[in-house]
Each structure stands twice: as C-alpha cells, then as structure tokens.
Design a protein around this motif. Structure first.
Motif, PDB file in Angstrom:
ATOM      1  N   UNK A 180       0.812  -1.213   0.000  1.00 51.74           N
ATOM      2  CA  UNK A 180       0.000   0.000   0.000  1.00 51.74           C
ATOM      3  C   UNK A 180       0.848   1.267   0.000  1.00 51.74           C
ATOM      4  N   UNK A 181       2.149   1.142   0.272  1.00 50.30           N
ATOM      5  CA  UNK A 181       3.013   2.311   0.331  1.00 50.30           C
ATOM      6  C   UNK A 181       3.437   2.716  -1.075  1.00 50.30           C
ATOM      7  N   UNK A 182       3.648   4.001  -1.278  1.00 50.16           N
ATOM      8  CA  UNK A 182       4.059   4.486  -2.592  1.00 50.16           C
ATOM      9  C   UNK A 182       5.489   4.104  -2.924  1.00 50.16           C
ATOM     10  N   UNK A 183       6.302   3.912  -1.926  1.00 54.47           N
ATOM     11  CA  UNK A 183       7.697   3.556  -2.104  1.00 54.47           C
ATOM     12  C   UNK A 183       8.219   2.982  -0.794  1.00 54.47           C
ATOM     13  N   UNK A 184       9.229   2.123  -0.825  1.00 61.28           N
ATOM     14  CA  UNK A 184       9.882   1.476  -1.965  1.00 61.28           C
ATOM     15  C   UNK A 184       8.936   0.508  -2.680  1.00 61.28           C
ATOM     16  N   UNK A 185       9.280   0.182  -3.919  1.00 60.31           N
ATOM     17  CA  UNK A 185       8.371  -0.644  -4.704  1.00 60.31           C
ATOM     18  C   UNK A 185       8.782  -2.110  -4.746  1.00 60.31           C
ATOM     19  N   UNK A 186       9.821  -2.491  -4.007  1.00 62.88           N
ATOM     20  CA  UNK A 186      10.186  -3.902  -3.870  1.00 62.88           C
ATOM     21  C   UNK A 186       9.760  -4.378  -2.492  1.00 62.88           C
ATOM     22  N   UNK A 187       8.884  -5.380  -2.448  1.00 62.57           N
ATOM     23  CA  UNK A 187       8.369  -5.946  -1.203  1.00 62.57           C
ATOM     24  C   UNK A 187       8.910  -7.365  -1.072  1.00 62.57           C
ATOM     25  N   UNK A 188       9.602  -7.624   0.043  1.00 62.83           N
ATOM     26  CA  UNK A 188      10.240  -8.916   0.257  1.00 62.83           C
ATOM     27  C   UNK A 188       9.621  -9.587   1.481  1.00 62.83           C
ATOM     28  N   UNK A 189       9.063 -10.769   1.272  1.00 67.63           N
ATOM     29  CA  UNK A 189       8.534 -11.576   2.375  1.00 67.63           C
ATOM     30  C   UNK A 189       9.654 -12.459   2.909  1.00 67.63           C
ATOM     31  N   UNK A 190       9.860 -12.420   4.214  1.00 70.49           N
ATOM     32  CA  UNK A 190      10.966 -13.177   4.784  1.00 70.49           C
ATOM     33  C   UNK A 190      10.646 -13.596   6.200  1.00 70.49           C
ATOM     34  N   UNK A 191      11.487 -14.479   6.726  1.00 68.19           N
ATOM     35  CA  UNK A 191      11.273 -15.007   8.069  1.00 68.19           C
ATOM     36  C   UNK A 191      12.188 -14.443   9.125  1.00 68.19           C
ATOM     37  N   UNK A 192      12.957 -13.408   8.787  1.00 69.26           N
ATOM     38  CA  UNK A 192      13.792 -12.780   9.796  1.00 69.26           C
ATOM     39  C   UNK A 192      15.180 -13.379   9.872  1.00 69.26           C
ATOM     40  N   UNK A 193      15.792 -13.268  11.061  1.00 71.75           N
ATOM     41  CA  UNK A 193      17.189 -13.627  11.270  1.00 71.75           C
ATOM     42  C   UNK A 193      17.313 -14.749  12.287  1.00 71.75           C
ATOM     43  N   UNK A 194      18.310 -15.592  12.095  1.00 67.78           N
ATOM     44  CA  UNK A 194      18.576 -16.661  13.054  1.00 67.78           C
ATOM     45  C   UNK A 194      19.018 -16.096  14.398  1.00 67.78           C
ATOM     46  N   UNK A 195      19.609 -14.899  14.379  1.00 63.95           N
ATOM     47  CA  UNK A 195      20.154 -14.318  15.609  1.00 63.95           C
ATOM     48  C   UNK A 195      19.088 -13.723  16.515  1.00 63.95           C
ATOM     49  N   UNK A 196      17.828 -13.668  16.072  1.00 64.00           N
ATOM     50  CA  UNK A 196      16.766 -13.198  16.952  1.00 64.00           C
ATOM     51  C   UNK A 196      15.654 -12.494  16.200  1.00 64.00           C
ATOM     52  N   UNK A 197      14.453 -12.441  16.804  1.00 65.34           N
ATOM     53  CA  UNK A 197      13.290 -11.874  16.123  1.00 65.34           C
ATOM     54  C   UNK A 197      13.280 -10.348  16.125  1.00 65.34           C
ATOM     55  N   UNK A 198      12.889  -9.798  14.984  1.00 64.65           N
ATOM     56  CA  UNK A 198      12.729  -8.358  14.842  1.00 64.65           C
ATOM     57  C   UNK A 198      11.386  -7.921  15.433  1.00 64.65           C
ATOM     58  N   UNK A 199      11.198  -6.608  15.510  1.00 67.81           N
ATOM     59  CA  UNK A 199       9.923  -6.095  15.986  1.00 67.81           C
ATOM     60  C   UNK A 199       8.780  -6.538  15.088  1.00 67.81           C
ATOM     61  N   UNK A 200       8.983  -6.578  13.774  1.00 64.42           N
ATOM     62  CA  UNK A 200       7.889  -7.021  12.894  1.00 64.42           C
ATOM     63  C   UNK A 200       7.606  -8.516  13.052  1.00 64.42           C
TER      64      UNK A 200
END
Length: 330
Positions: A180-200
């Motif tokens: 829904x955002x005007x930019x950036x126009x690349x959206x990447x679905x991912x599972x985060x990092x092995x070193x720990x969970x992000x806020x999202x």
C-alpha cells in the motif's frame, strides 16, 4: 527500478572480505530531538496524538538502531510541522535514544546499539526473561506501545549498497500493508534472522490470524539525503491511505509497479572467514542456478535457483549474523 540482472556484478571501492570497514560518507546531520525526548506518554521519545474521530492506532518507529538517523529526521520534521491525525491515533517513536546519543559522524557504525541489537529481542521468552541490558530494558518499556498497535511502520536504512525495499515478514497482511506504500516498490517476504526476532516478528504482528500488522522499510543508505526522501514518502503514503492526513500531491511520473519476492534461504555466516566472491549490491539478480556467490570458510555458497534476488548482502558479516538473503521474484 528494474531488476539489475548480473553474472555477477562488481562495485569498485567497497571491497568484500575481512579487515576494517571502509569509511562511509555521512551526508546527514542528526536531528535535534530535544523537544520530543520527554515524550507525552510517560515514555521518553514517544509522541502520541489522538483524533476525536475513530480510526486505527498507528505507530511509526525510528532509531531502532541508533545510527539509522534518516527515519528520525523525517519524524522530527513532521512533528515540527505540527502533524496530527484526522482519525484514530498516531504515535511517533524514537526508540534507542541511548545509542543515538553516541552517534559520531567520524565513526558512524559504532552507535548501532549500546549492548545488543534491539531488533533481535522481540520474543516473549526474551522479554520475560531475566537477562538485562540497555536495549532489553528499553524494549520492555516499549512493549505495551506495540501490544496496543494496530499498524506499525518500522523505519530503517542500510549500511551496504542496496535497492530500497520493504520487508513484510511472512504474512499476507504484512505484504498487503507493504504494497500500500508508494515507495519502496520492492516488497520482500521473509522469516527474519537466526540471531533473533525483529519487531515485525513480534507475536501480535507475526500471527496471520491477528489484526495487528507491521512492515519494515529499508529506505536506502544510512546517511544519504535520498534515504530521507524515500522515508518521508513512505510514511506520508501510509497515513494518506489510512485517511489520517490530507491527500498529498501525486508523485511525478507513473507510479512504479510493486514487485514481490519471497526469501528462499537466509545465509548466516558460520565462520569469521565469510567472503563474497564479488562486491554484490542488494537487488542484484543472479540468473543461473548454482552460481558461486560466496565462501564461508571451506563452504561454498551458491544460488539455489535461477533468477536469484540478493537481498541486502552484508559485505562484512560477523559470525552468527545474516550475510545475505536469497529470494525468488514473484
């Protein structure tokens, strides 16, 4: 921006390998956050405004990392402009003030955090645990803010050269918010990092059955003016689409088509000898499956499929940290 298909690419002046980091140009001045340090919610650095009209509880956060100042510049400017929501509630957050206070343009990478990366602790077991430091104490204090949020936009920037992008996590709701955002126009679905969970990745946002939704904007190089522009457009486009601010003039020219990618493999550096074979840029697409892109000690890292998108390669990854994410374009 279209895919930059390579076989493979090289960027002179930013060597991969070991040794000290190269010097990075700092083209931004850190903002004066003194008007917002006390906050208006009982939490330092947290500014909340409510409308009389019903609507979502939106949180826009900056300074998860103390040296990522572009988001703070944007939120500071919007606060000084007197921004108020037309509906719902709007909270602007300056999260890691302790790390931000250490920012030094002569050594800009040193103030990412005080004790540990605050964007790797968003797990209930960690937050409820006994371990303590500056980042954990701040995360625990901020936790109720995020527990109440309907929508979170977490503002970040990047050290190494990369196309701006939005990380949507692993849910469809996150992907829809990012798109829904005007930019950036690349959206990447991912599972985060092995070193720990992000806020999202925090449970209310990561649960596909729950309403709260979050995404993370990686708006460009840490200390470049274009990153501020990208961040501002992203924030205002979200608030405009939610009906929380007045309509903004459209961007010049046709809107770029949103592109989607899904991470198929997150490559974690297992040794201190991780080294890319070339200085890749985030957004590069490696056409051939099985192309050698890095070595981790004696282990070869090769592309797992054709047309492999490199997501935010870290040219000097520390052992145990994400070196690059490999993704398939939709």
């Amino acid at each position: 921006m279209s895919d930059r298909r390579i076989e493979p690419a090289f960027l002179p002046g930013l060597p991969t390998g070991h040794g000290p980091l190269p010097q990075f140009a700092v083209q931004l001045q850190p903002p004066d956050l003194s008007p917002w340090r006390q906050g208006n919610t009982g939490l330092p650095g947290i500014m909340r405004f409510e409308s009389a009209e019903p609507g979502p509880n939106v949180v826009v956060s900056s300074l998860m990392h103390g040296n990522e100042i572009a988001g703070a510049i944007v939120l500071d400017a919007l606060l000084r402009d007197g921004i108020r929501p037309l509906r719902g509630s709007l909270t602007f957050g300056f999260l890691n003030l302790a790390a931000f206070d250490r920012f030094d343009a002569a050594d800009p990478t040193a103030s990412r955090f005080v004790h540990e990366d605050m964007n790797r602790v968003w797990d209930r077991a960690i937050l409820d645990g006994s371990r303590d430091n500056a980042e954990l104490a701040r995360a625990r204090a901020l936790r109720p803010l995020f527990d109440r949020a309907d929508i979170l936009l977490d503002l970040h920037s990047m050290l190494w050269p990369s196309e701006p992008l939005i990380l949507s996590g692993g849910t469809e709701k996150g992907r829809n918010l990012a798109a829904s955002l005007d930019t950036p126009n690349l959206v990447v679905a991912d599972g985060g990092h092995r070193s720990g969970p992000r806020l999202i990745d925090y449970a209310p946002f990561a649960d596909p059955q729950s309403r709260p939704t979050a995404c993370l904007v990686e708006a460009g190089p840490h200390w470049h003016p274009d990153t501020v522009d990208t961040t501002r457009i992203a924030v205002l486009s979200l608030l405009r689409r939610l009906g929380m601010v007045a309509a903004q003039p459209p961007l010049p020219g046709p809107a770029p088509r949103t592109r989607f990618a899904t991470v198929t493999e997150a490559v974690t550096a297992r040794t201190s000898q991780f080294e890319f074979v070339r200085t890749f840029r985030g957004g590069d697409v490696i056409e051939r499956e099985g192309t050698l892109i890095a070595r981790d000690g004696a282990t070869q890292i090769r592309t797992p499929h054709p047309d492999c998108l490199l997501v935010m390669p870290s040219l000097r990854p520390s052992r145990g940290h994400t070196a690059v994410r490999l993704a398939r374009l939709a």
